[in-house]
Structures are given as structure tokens and as C-alpha cells.
Design an enzyme around this catalytic site. Structure first.
Site, short mmCIF file in Angstrom:
data_model
loop_
_atom_site.label_atom_id
_atom_site.label_comp_id
_atom_site.label_asym_id
_atom_site.label_seq_id
_atom_site.Cartn_x
_atom_site.Cartn_y
_atom_site.Cartn_z
N HIS A 92 47.60 34.68 62.39
CA HIS A 92 48.68 34.88 63.38
C HIS A 92 48.12 35.77 64.49
O HIS A 92 47.14 35.39 65.14
CB HIS A 92 49.88 35.49 62.64
N HIS A 143 46.89 25.33 66.28
CA HIS A 143 48.20 25.97 66.28
C HIS A 143 49.14 25.10 65.47
O HIS A 143 49.05 23.87 65.53
CB HIS A 143 48.73 26.12 67.72
N ASP A 183 45.22 33.07 71.85
CA ASP A 183 44.29 34.15 71.50
C ASP A 183 42.85 33.88 71.87
O ASP A 183 42.00 34.76 71.73
CB ASP A 183 44.37 34.43 69.99
N1 ACO Z 1 38.90 25.40 62.89
C1 ACO Z 1 38.57 24.32 62.14
N2 ACO Z 1 39.46 23.49 61.59
C2 ACO Z 1 40.76 23.76 61.77
C3 ACO Z 1 41.19 24.87 62.54
C4 ACO Z 1 40.21 25.69 63.10
N3 ACO Z 1 40.57 26.75 63.84
N4 ACO Z 1 42.54 24.90 62.56
C5 ACO Z 1 42.94 23.85 61.83
N5 ACO Z 1 41.87 23.15 61.36
C6 ACO Z 1 41.91 21.90 60.60
C7 ACO Z 1 42.31 22.15 59.14
O1 ACO Z 1 41.16 22.36 58.33
C8 ACO Z 1 43.01 20.86 58.81
O2 ACO Z 1 42.03 19.85 58.63
P1 ACO Z 1 42.31 18.65 57.56
O3 ACO Z 1 43.51 17.93 58.07
O4 ACO Z 1 41.05 17.86 57.57
O5 ACO Z 1 42.55 19.33 56.24
C9 ACO Z 1 43.75 20.50 60.10
O6 ACO Z 1 42.96 21.10 61.16
C10 ACO Z 1 45.16 21.04 60.18
O7 ACO Z 1 45.11 22.46 59.96
P2 ACO Z 1 46.19 23.29 59.15
O8 ACO Z 1 45.54 24.49 58.59
O9 ACO Z 1 46.91 22.37 58.21
O10 ACO Z 1 47.17 23.69 60.32
P3 ACO Z 1 48.25 24.82 60.27
O11 ACO Z 1 49.30 24.41 61.23
O12 ACO Z 1 48.67 25.12 58.87
O13 ACO Z 1 47.46 26.10 60.81
C11 ACO Z 1 46.53 27.72 62.26
C12 ACO Z 1 47.52 26.55 62.12
C13 ACO Z 1 46.78 28.75 61.16
C14 ACO Z 1 46.77 28.40 63.60
C15 ACO Z 1 45.09 27.17 62.17
O14 ACO Z 1 44.87 26.24 63.20
C16 ACO Z 1 44.04 28.30 62.22
O15 ACO Z 1 43.72 28.88 61.18
N6 ACO Z 1 43.49 28.57 63.44
C17 ACO Z 1 42.55 29.68 63.58
C18 ACO Z 1 43.29 31.01 63.60
C19 ACO Z 1 44.03 31.24 64.89
O16 ACO Z 1 43.50 31.05 65.98
N7 ACO Z 1 45.29 31.71 64.76
C20 ACO Z 1 46.13 32.05 65.90
C21 ACO Z 1 47.28 31.12 66.01
S1 ACO Z 1 48.17 31.45 67.45
C22 ACO Z 1 49.10 32.79 67.09
O17 ACO Z 1 49.48 33.09 66.00
C23 ACO Z 1 49.39 33.64 68.17
#
Ligand code: ACO
Length: 433
Positions: free
Chosen positions: A267, A308, A366
């Protein structure tokens, strides 16, 4: 509100359950399942709230596929270009843009609530010199409950409003005091002649031995970042605030819960993680290696600042921040900032990569914000704190909206139990491996 219907049928039952479908102003309809357990004896199952609207709200609208973000109907791009953080916080809290008189009155109230009790200041001394500022924020914000007994009668709308004003006003003071504790400097008191952001900058970087001049570029850049971070509908921290608040807990405890939730790297903690990641990548020749790591399911590495839950398109806030980042770095004669260059190259490569495109993974708010914070002299450990200051405007607005809703009740999710069925206690001496 319910003008459409849906029917739910089961493979092992004859009857169909009728469900009301609610339409909002814009955005997807929501199937009302509140009576499902009563009518059909089943729960719905949605870990992570992928398809569940936990409440109705009139504050913020997001269309993640189109990359749209609006506060109270106003596009984020217009607010970023025309407004100020305090005006936006008024808008979030009261639902309308203020008149000149209303804004002046609001700014005056917030400005005059920025001081914190001297005893509260002493709390910082109890923290280790290198305590993470978010650790101090969680503790100190929660402890405000012990100081403001005159604003914790949740059934009194004036108490709620006063608590909301206090929280918006005191967050920068607490944040700057946490920073001063880390660097071993004396806490700077707020100055009522400065803007909200200018005052925060002087509390962060001012010293008692010399006058502090607020740099208008830094002031505007930070104000803009605060606008962009002010609200984002039912994210993890806002939902935490609502859930804690639903039990009738006081607002200071609720916002402390929001701060705790925001701290996580998935987050608000992501902005700190982005800079660490860029430093680890080091230079453009390593980008491919790190993209491969991000795509490798056996590797826990993720591209921080990418992806996201709601945006499956470019996060509109990231687009604005990228522009501001360039302006800030140019004006601060730091346009060859290697991390910004690396971030731009990384973004470009990822946006041409099948893996990221297929999954709708774009830079989020971010990805670039940390680079601006660093250019402004704000240390990494304070990045999430910056987010918390801004998001307090959204948190208190949601908390007030929840209390204004006569139908609000304690939030109590159900579960799909998958543990052991009933079994009898075995005395210790009779247990075997
Ligand atoms: N890098 C690589 N792969 C990713 C990333 C990433 N940053 N984000 C998502 N994926 C992939 C997942 O592995 C998944 O792949 P799959 O379908 O082959 O299993 C797919 O994309 C979907 O991802 P989920 O984790 O299911 O998506 P979710 O909506 O649960 O998570 C999140 C969203 C937590 C923001 C995620 O994208 C992440 O961890 N990003 C990096 C951390 C980040 O930047 N957080 C800030 C968010 S913005 C905020 O809070 C202000």
C-alpha cells in the site's frame, strides 16, 4: 435505489433467490446480498474484496480501466492544476468546493489547530533514536485520544467535525516531530503565517538558530502531491478506518489504524520500496534482469510502484506526478537525476513487455513520488508519512460519511470455515506426534 433485480440459483436447489441490484451515479451496479444468509443460508466468498462494495460513498470515483479519478465529481487533473490541498480536503469533507469565505474560515481553523500538547511532544523521547517515523505516527496519532476528550462523543456531529479538523491540522506537526526525533534536532513549532505545506516544510527543515524561507517550488510540488494522495475510495487503509470506526471507536484510534494499514509495502509503503528497488537495479543495463525477476513466479521480487488493484491502465496520478517530477528536477538543477532517468527507462521497458501489458500493470502513484520527495530533501523513511498526512483528509471524510449514514452498523465480515470439525480434547499425556 434498487430498480433492477438479479436471481441466484443453485445446482442442488429448486428455488431462486431474488436480489436487488443498486445503481450508483456512474460505475458498475452492485448486487445487494445483505439478505442472502437470511434468505438462502449461504455466505458470499470474496477474499481481498475483488468484487465486493463494502459501502456506498459519494466521495471519490475511480474507473480503473479508463484511468479516471474524481473527488466529489471533479477530475483529479483539474484539481491538481487549479486547487490547493486544503481546498481539496474541504471538498472531500463537505462535498462541495468552498466559497472564498468558507475556505478562509476552514484554513483559519486548520491553521489554529496545528499545535500539539507539550506532554504529547514528550512521547517522542520514549522512542529509540532510529525508530521508523511510521512507528511513531501509529503510536502518537492513537495517543491523541487521550488528549481530546472534548471531541470523542461520536454521536455529536460537532465533536466529529472538530476531531476531523484536529487530525488534518496535527498530522504535519506530528510527522515533522517524528523526523526531528530521528535527526536529533529540536522540534519546530508551527507558524500560523505559513501555508499548510509551507508550515510543514519549516517544521521539517527549519532550525531554531536561523530563519527558514519556504521555497515556493517545493511548497507547490508537495501541495500537489498531497492533493493527489488525498483520497482513493475504499483502499486498505480507508477500509481499515471505516471498519475500526464502525465499532464506535474514537477518530484518533481510527486514523491510527489507517496509518498502520498504509505502512505496508503493498500500500503506502511502496514509495519507499520504489527507491530501494531503483538503487538496487543501479543502472539501465540491469533492467532486463530485474524485469525477468519480476516475471518469475518463483522469485518474490515485484516491480514496486507498478500495478494496482483498481487501475488496469495508467494511474492518472502517476501521469501528473511524472510531469511534476521533471519540473522539480529541472528547477532544482538536478535534471540529470540518475534515478529519474532509470525510472523512466524501466517504465518504458515494462510498458513494452507482454507480461505487464497482459496483466494491465502500469506505474502507480508511488512510482515517481519518491524521486520528488528525495529531490525536496525528504528522507525515504518519511515517504509513507507524507502519504499519511495527505490521506488523513480522505480518512476523516470517509469516517464522517460513515457516521452521517443512518444505516451504518458495525462491520463484521463472515468466513468460509475450513478448519477441523468438532473433536474432543485429548489429555496431554495421551497425545502422540
Ligand atoms: N510486479 C510483477 N508482477 C506483478 C506486479 C508487480 N508489481 N503486480 C502484480 N503483478 C502480477 C501478479 O503476480 C499477478 O500475476 P498472475 O496473474 O500471473 O498471478 C497479476 O499481476 C495480478 O496481481 P495481483 O497481485 O493479483 O494484483 P492485486 O490487485 O492483488 O495487487 C498490488 C495489487 C498489491 C498493488 C500489486 O500490483 C503490487 O504488489 N504492486 C507492487 C507494490 C505497489 O506498488 N503498491 C502500491 C499500490 S498503490 C497504493 O497503494 C498507493
Amino acid at each position: 435505489m434498487a430498480d433492477k433485480k438479479a436471481w441466484l440459483s443453485f445446482s442442488d436447489r429448486e428455488d431462486k433467490i431474488e436480489l436487488a441490484v443498486h445503481s450508483g451515479t456512474v460505475g458498475p451496479d452492485a448486487v445487494d446480498i445483505a439478505g442472502l444468509y437470511r434468505d438462502a443460508g449461504v455466505f458470499t466468498y470474496d477474499p481481498g474484496f475483488l468484487s465486493t462494495a463494502s459501502c456506498s460513498s459519494a466521495i471519490t470515483y475511480i474507473d480503473g480501466d479508463k484511468g479516471i479519478l474524481r473527488y466529489r465529481g471533479y477530475p483529479i487533473e483539474q484539481l491538481a492544476a487549479e486547487s490547493t490541498f486544503l481546498e481539496v480536503s474541504y471538498l472531500l469533507m463537505y462535498g462541495e468546493l468552498p466559497t472564498r469565505e468558507q475556505l478562509d474560515d476552514y484554513v483559519c481553523k486548520i491553521t489554529h489547530h496545528t499545535m500539539i500538547n507539550e506532554s504529547l511532544l514528550r512521547f517522542f523521547e520514549g522512542f529509540h533514536y532510529d525508530a521508523h517515523p511510521m512507528a511513531m505516527m501509529v503510536g502518537v496519532v492513537g495517543s491523541l485520544s487521550g488528549f481530546y476528550h472534548d471531541s470523542i462523543d461520536m454521536n455529536d456531529p460537532q465533536h466529529r467535525e472538530l476531531a476531523a479538523h484536529r487530525l488534518v491540522a496535527k498530522m504535519p506537526t506530528i510527522a515533522a516531530a517524528a523526523y526531528k526525533h530521528n535527526v536529533g534536532e529540536r522540534v519546530m513549532y508551527p507558524r500560523n503565517d505559513l501555508s499548510y505545506v509551507g508550515n510543514f516544510l519549516q517544521m521539517m527543515f527549519g532550525r531554531p538558530c536561523e530563519a527558514y524561507c519556504v521555497d515556493p517550488l517545493a511548497e507547490r510540488a508537495l501541495d500537489l502531491l498531497f492533493i493527489l494522495h488525498a483520497d482513493h475510495e475504499q483502499n486498505a487503509s480507508t477500509s481499515s478506518v471505516r471498519l475500526v470506526g464502525s465499532s464506535g471507536a474514537n477518530p484518533f484510534a481510527c486514523i491510527a489504524a489507517g496509518v498502520a494499514s498504509l505502512w505496508g509495502p503493498a500500500h503506502g509503503g511502496a514509495n519507499e520500496a520504489v527507491l530501494r528497488m531503483l538503487e538496487e537495479i543501479g543502472d539501465a543495463s540491469q533492467i532486463d534482469k530485474y524485469l525477468d525477476k519480476a516475471k518469475d513466479k518463483d522469485d518474490p521480487f515485484r516491480l514496486m510502484g507498478f500495478g494496482h488493484r483498481v487501475y488496469k491502465n495508467y494511474d492518472p496520478r502517476a501521469r501528473i506526478i511524472r510531469e511534476v517530477c521533471l519540473q522539480v528536477l529541472e528547477k532544482l538543477a538536478d535534471s540529470n537525476n540518475p534515478l529519474f532517468e532509470l525510472a523512466r527507462r524501466l517504465e518504458e521497458r515494462a510498458l513494452h513487455d507482454e507480461y505487464f501489458l497482459e496483466r494491465g500493470l502500469y506505474p502507480n502513484v508511488d512510482f515517481y513520488s519518491g524521486i520528488i520527495y528525495r529531490a525536496l530533501g525528504i528522507p525515504e523513511s518519511m515517504f509513507t508519512v507524507m502519504f499519511a498526512i495527505a490521506r488523513t483528509a480522505g480518512w476523516v471524510s470517509h469516517w464522517m460519511e460513515m457516521w452521517d449514514d443512518p444505516k451504518h452498523r458495525i462491520g463484521r465480515p463472515r468466513q468460509l470455515y475450513v478448519g477441523a470439525d468438532r473433536r474432543d480434547y485429548v489429555p496431554l499425556e495421551e497425545r502422540r506426534d
